[in-house]
Motif scaffolding. Structure first.
Motif, PDB file in Angstrom:
ATOM      1  N   UNK A 136       0.830  -1.213   0.000  1.00 16.67           N
ATOM      2  CA  UNK A 136       0.000   0.000   0.000  1.00 16.67           C
ATOM      3  C   UNK A 136       0.858   1.253   0.000  1.00 16.67           C
ATOM      4  N   UNK A 137       1.907   1.271   0.839  1.00 16.69           N
ATOM      5  CA  UNK A 137       2.791   2.440   0.876  1.00 16.69           C
ATOM      6  C   UNK A 137       3.486   2.660  -0.469  1.00 16.69           C
ATOM      7  N   UNK A 138       3.857   1.562  -1.130  1.00 14.89           N
ATOM      8  CA  UNK A 138       4.508   1.683  -2.443  1.00 14.89           C
ATOM      9  C   UNK A 138       3.549   2.265  -3.470  1.00 14.89           C
ATOM     10  N   UNK A 139       2.293   1.772  -3.474  1.00 16.57           N
ATOM     11  CA  UNK A 139       1.302   2.264  -4.429  1.00 16.57           C
ATOM     12  C   UNK A 139       0.937   3.728  -4.152  1.00 16.57           C
ATOM     13  N   UNK A 140       0.797   4.059  -2.869  1.00 16.88           N
ATOM     14  CA  UNK A 140       0.405   5.429  -2.507  1.00 16.88           C
ATOM     15  C   UNK A 140       1.489   6.427  -2.900  1.00 16.88           C
ATOM     16  N   UNK A 141       2.749   5.992  -2.864  1.00 16.34           N
ATOM     17  CA  UNK A 141       3.837   6.916  -3.223  1.00 16.34           C
ATOM     18  C   UNK A 141       3.730   7.379  -4.672  1.00 16.34           C
ATOM     19  N   UNK A 142       3.058   6.579  -5.518  1.00 18.73           N
ATOM     20  CA  UNK A 142       2.905   6.986  -6.925  1.00 18.73           C
ATOM     21  C   UNK A 142       1.906   8.126  -7.078  1.00 18.73           C
ATOM     22  N   UNK A 143       1.119   8.404  -6.027  1.00 17.94           N
ATOM     23  CA  UNK A 143       0.154   9.506  -6.096  1.00 17.94           C
ATOM     24  C   UNK A 143       0.813  10.869  -5.907  1.00 17.94           C
ATOM     25  N   UNK A 144       2.064  10.865  -5.456  1.00 20.88           N
ATOM     26  CA  UNK A 144       2.772  12.131  -5.236  1.00 20.88           C
ATOM     27  C   UNK A 144       3.312  12.634  -6.569  1.00 20.88           C
ATOM     28  N   UNK A 145       2.889  13.811  -6.943  1.00 24.47           N
ATOM     29  CA  UNK A 145       3.345  14.415  -8.200  1.00 24.47           C
ATOM     30  C   UNK A 145       4.064  15.726  -7.901  1.00 24.47           C
ATOM     31  N   UNK A 146       5.046  16.088  -8.719  1.00 21.89           N
ATOM     32  CA  UNK A 146       5.751  17.364  -8.509  1.00 21.89           C
ATOM     33  C   UNK A 146       4.771  18.533  -8.561  1.00 21.89           C
ATOM     34  N   UNK A 162       4.468  22.995  -7.594  1.00 23.23           N
ATOM     35  CA  UNK A 162       5.120  24.236  -7.178  1.00 23.23           C
ATOM     36  C   UNK A 162       4.456  24.836  -5.958  1.00 23.23           C
ATOM     37  N   UNK A 163       3.165  24.541  -5.785  1.00 21.90           N
ATOM     38  CA  UNK A 163       2.426  25.097  -4.644  1.00 21.90           C
ATOM     39  C   UNK A 163       1.989  23.975  -3.708  1.00 21.90           C
ATOM     40  N   UNK A 164       0.737  23.541  -3.838  1.00 20.22           N
ATOM     41  CA  UNK A 164       0.240  22.436  -3.015  1.00 20.22           C
ATOM     42  C   UNK A 164      -0.577  21.484  -3.883  1.00 20.22           C
ATOM     43  N   UNK A 165      -0.648  20.242  -3.430  1.00 19.79           N
ATOM     44  CA  UNK A 165      -1.428  19.247  -4.140  1.00 19.79           C
ATOM     45  C   UNK A 165      -1.993  18.266  -3.121  1.00 19.79           C
ATOM     46  N   UNK A 166      -3.263  17.902  -3.264  1.00 16.81           N
ATOM     47  CA  UNK A 166      -3.912  16.995  -2.321  1.00 16.81           C
ATOM     48  C   UNK A 166      -4.721  15.944  -3.066  1.00 16.81           C
ATOM     49  N   UNK A 167      -4.603  14.717  -2.617  1.00 16.63           N
ATOM     50  CA  UNK A 167      -5.342  13.601  -3.206  1.00 16.63           C
ATOM     51  C   UNK A 167      -5.996  12.824  -2.066  1.00 16.63           C
ATOM     52  N   UNK A 219      10.257  21.322  -0.820  1.00 15.24           N
ATOM     53  CA  UNK A 219       9.243  20.353  -1.243  1.00 15.24           C
ATOM     54  C   UNK A 219       9.169  19.194  -0.264  1.00 15.24           C
ATOM     55  N   UNK A 220       7.946  18.711  -0.049  1.00 19.87           N
ATOM     56  CA  UNK A 220       7.734  17.544   0.815  1.00 19.87           C
ATOM     57  C   UNK A 220       6.332  17.015   0.581  1.00 19.87           C
ATOM     58  N   UNK A 221       6.130  15.752   0.933  1.00 14.21           N
ATOM     59  CA  UNK A 221       4.818  15.138   0.786  1.00 14.21           C
ATOM     60  C   UNK A 221       4.592  14.161   1.934  1.00 14.21           C
ATOM     61  N   UNK A 222       3.344  14.078   2.377  1.00 19.68           N
ATOM     62  CA  UNK A 222       2.988  13.143   3.444  1.00 19.68           C
ATOM     63  C   UNK A 222       1.790  12.320   2.983  1.00 19.68           C
ATOM     64  N   UNK A 223       1.819  11.028   3.277  1.00 25.03           N
ATOM     65  CA  UNK A 223       0.710  10.127   2.959  1.00 25.03           C
ATOM     66  C   UNK A 223       0.138   9.589   4.260  1.00 25.03           C
ATOM     67  N   UNK A 224      -1.172   9.691   4.383  1.00 23.31           N
ATOM     68  CA  UNK A 224      -1.868   9.268   5.600  1.00 23.31           C
ATOM     69  C   UNK A 224      -2.895   8.218   5.207  1.00 23.31           C
ATOM     70  N   UNK A 225      -2.810   7.015   5.808  1.00 20.05           N
ATOM     71  CA  UNK A 225      -3.677   5.896   5.434  1.00 20.05           C
ATOM     72  C   UNK A 225      -4.348   5.312   6.665  1.00 20.05           C
ATOM     73  N   UNK A 226      -5.592   4.899   6.496  1.00 20.08           N
ATOM     74  CA  UNK A 226      -6.350   4.284   7.582  1.00 20.08           C
ATOM     75  C   UNK A 226      -6.916   2.946   7.096  1.00 20.08           C
TER      76      UNK A 226
END
Length: 485
Positions: A17-27, A29-34, A81-88
């Motif tokens: 799941x963590x591997x698949x979720x990491x593919x949702x992170x896209x470059x 310049x501002x903010x991005x949320x999925x 730049x940074x990204x965080x993935x939160x899963x439940x």
């Protein structure tokens, strides 16, 4: 799911799941949320770029759980730049069972939350500037005789290292963690202090420590009155009593109220750190006392003369308290999660307990060497006195003095910590554990008898106090006593 290997299946689900979720992170310049919601899984990914203008950290919320993470601080350590993935996960209880928390403890464990994971995908520097906080809603009722634990998954079991319960109420709890992983809130019925505890041993421990505290208090009171008399007290002995008094008092209170302190993991860790400092300080003062005893015995001919302390009391204070403080400070800096075991003491993970055992072993070894040296000096002195035939009477007097020194030296060897050696063998013999508890709780008692009760000047002072007190209690002599005093 592999029914025969649920833990392996759980680890596979988490990793994939963590591997698949990491593919949702896209470059960006501002903010991005999925945000994605499935039957058994909820995901939220939030990313910030170099041109993001966030006045405050984003609050991620999924499945009745909120996460507060300093994403701005993390991005500053990653070129903006940074990204965080939160899963439940709602289907993880069968795979990552709460029974895997303290598996050796025969207590009831109940999962109080969904299993959540937090990662920093595609982020090079994953060090957290500040702890991450999770506000978790309870999925079960909280009985009054239960204990809550914030735990994380370490591939085979749930453990508490690096996480602590910040606050809780009937419906929600806040967990604070120093790292990202897979987390949960687990309730344990019947606190572990009552699981493995022995009522008889607990009673013996409380009584022994209480008696030791009483005599330590009497000793310090005597030292305070006789502080100007070098034949009664010295800086090392006084501070040894102070360190032992504070350490044993805090230890006793912690163990009595352990079931209330343990759920407050931050308080538990702080108390463990303070105990670490106080016991280390006591051992350093034991070593200083052993050194001063060695110097005194080496100059036996000067025992009867009044002398000033060999070392400056200011210098001794620095040694006695600064060295333990440095050891504790380094321990906190290198392994901040090492404090706060189930007994609110040092954790045994990664050999952290050696931050206490290491200095203790070194001091005990040094005290052993000093003790052997002292015995050699005394024996040598006795032989030289026997050879002085022309001074028989004087020799007899000196031999009586030296024999008295030998007796006091043997007791002093106990006072400077020799009985702590028994602590390395208490796991193998219950009777030895009782002996260990007795001797180490009675250091203050022996100090009182050797330096107060068996001291002629102190006995005279006690006698004077007793006569004055007896006279004051007699009605027909009360007026006479008032005039005399």
């Amino acid at each position: 799911m592999n029914a025969d290997q649920p833990v392996s299946s759980g680890n596979t689900v988490l990793n994939k799941t963590e591997t698949l979720v990491s593919t949702l992170v896209k470059p960006t310049e501002t903010t991005d949320s999925v945000k994605i919601s499935l039957n058994d899984l909820e995901i939220q990914v939030f990313a910030v770029g170099p041109r993001a203008f966030l006045k405050e950290n984003p609050m991620l919320s999924i499945n009745n759980t909120q996460m507060d993470i300093d994403l701005i601080g993390i991005s500053q350590n990653n070129n903006g730049s940074a990204a965080v993935a939160f899963m439940s996960y709602t289907n993880m209880v069968d795979m990552l069972s709460p029974k895997l928390f303290n598996p050796n403890k025969k207590t009831v464990k109940i999962m109080m939350s969904t299993v959540v994971s937090a990662t920093l995908p595609k982020t090079i520097n994953t060090q957290l500037p500040t702890p991450v906080n999770f506000t978790i809603k309870h999925i079960n009722e909280l009985p009054p005789n239960s204990t809550l634990f914030c735990v994380y998954w370490n591939h085979s079991e749930w453990i508490v290292d690096g996480c602590y319960l910040l606050q809780t109420n009937i419906s929600h709890s806040v967990c604070s963690c120093f790292h990202l992983s897979t987390f949960a809130l687990i309730m344990q019925l019947n606190p572990p202090t009552g699981d493995d505890s022995d009522p008889v041993m607990d009673l013996i421990n409380i009584i022994a420590v209480a008696v030791g505290l009483l005599f330590l208090s009497l000793t310090l009171l005597t030292f305070a009155i006789c502080r100007r008399n070098p034949r009664v007290t010295n800086t090392a002995l006084t501070n040894l009593c102070i360190s032992l008094l504070l350490a044993h008092l805090l230890f006793l209170l912690t163990q009595i109220f352990l079931q209330y302190i343990q759920p407050q993991h931050l308080l538990c860790a702080v108390l463990a750190g303070v105990l670490h400092f106080l016991f280390l300080s006591a051992f350093v003062w034991m070593f200083i006392q052993a050194v001063l005893l060695f110097i005194s015995v080496k100059n036996l001919t000067k025992i009867r003369s009044k002398q000033k302390e060999v070392l400056s009391w200011k210098f001794l204070i620095v040694i006695g308290y600064v060295i333990p403080l440095i050891i504790v400070g380094v321990s906190v800096g290198l392994f901040s999660d090492g404090y706060g075991s189930e007994q609110c003491w040092l954790k045994t993970d990664n050999g952290f307990l050696w931050s206490f055992l290491g200095p203790v072993c070194a001091i005990l070894a040094a005290n052993m060497i000093l003790f052997v040296s002292i015995l050699v000096i005394i024996i040598s002195t006795l032989k030289s006195m026997k050879s002085e035939i022309t001074k028989i009477k004087k020799a007899k007097n000196e031999q009586h003095l030296v024999k008295s020194v030998i007796l006091k030296t043997m007791v002093q060897f106990y006072i400077v910590g020799s009985s702590w050696i028994l602590g390395f063998f208490t796991d193998y013999n219950k009777m030895l554990k009782v002996v260990f508890l007795f001797f180490n709780s009675q250091q203050g008692t022996f100090i009182f008898f050797i330096h107060c009760a068996f001291n002629q000047e102190v006995r005279q002072l006690y006698k004077k106090w007793w006569q004055a007190l007896s006279a004051a209690c007699r009605p027909h002599t009360k007026k006479k006593w008032i005039i005399q005093h």
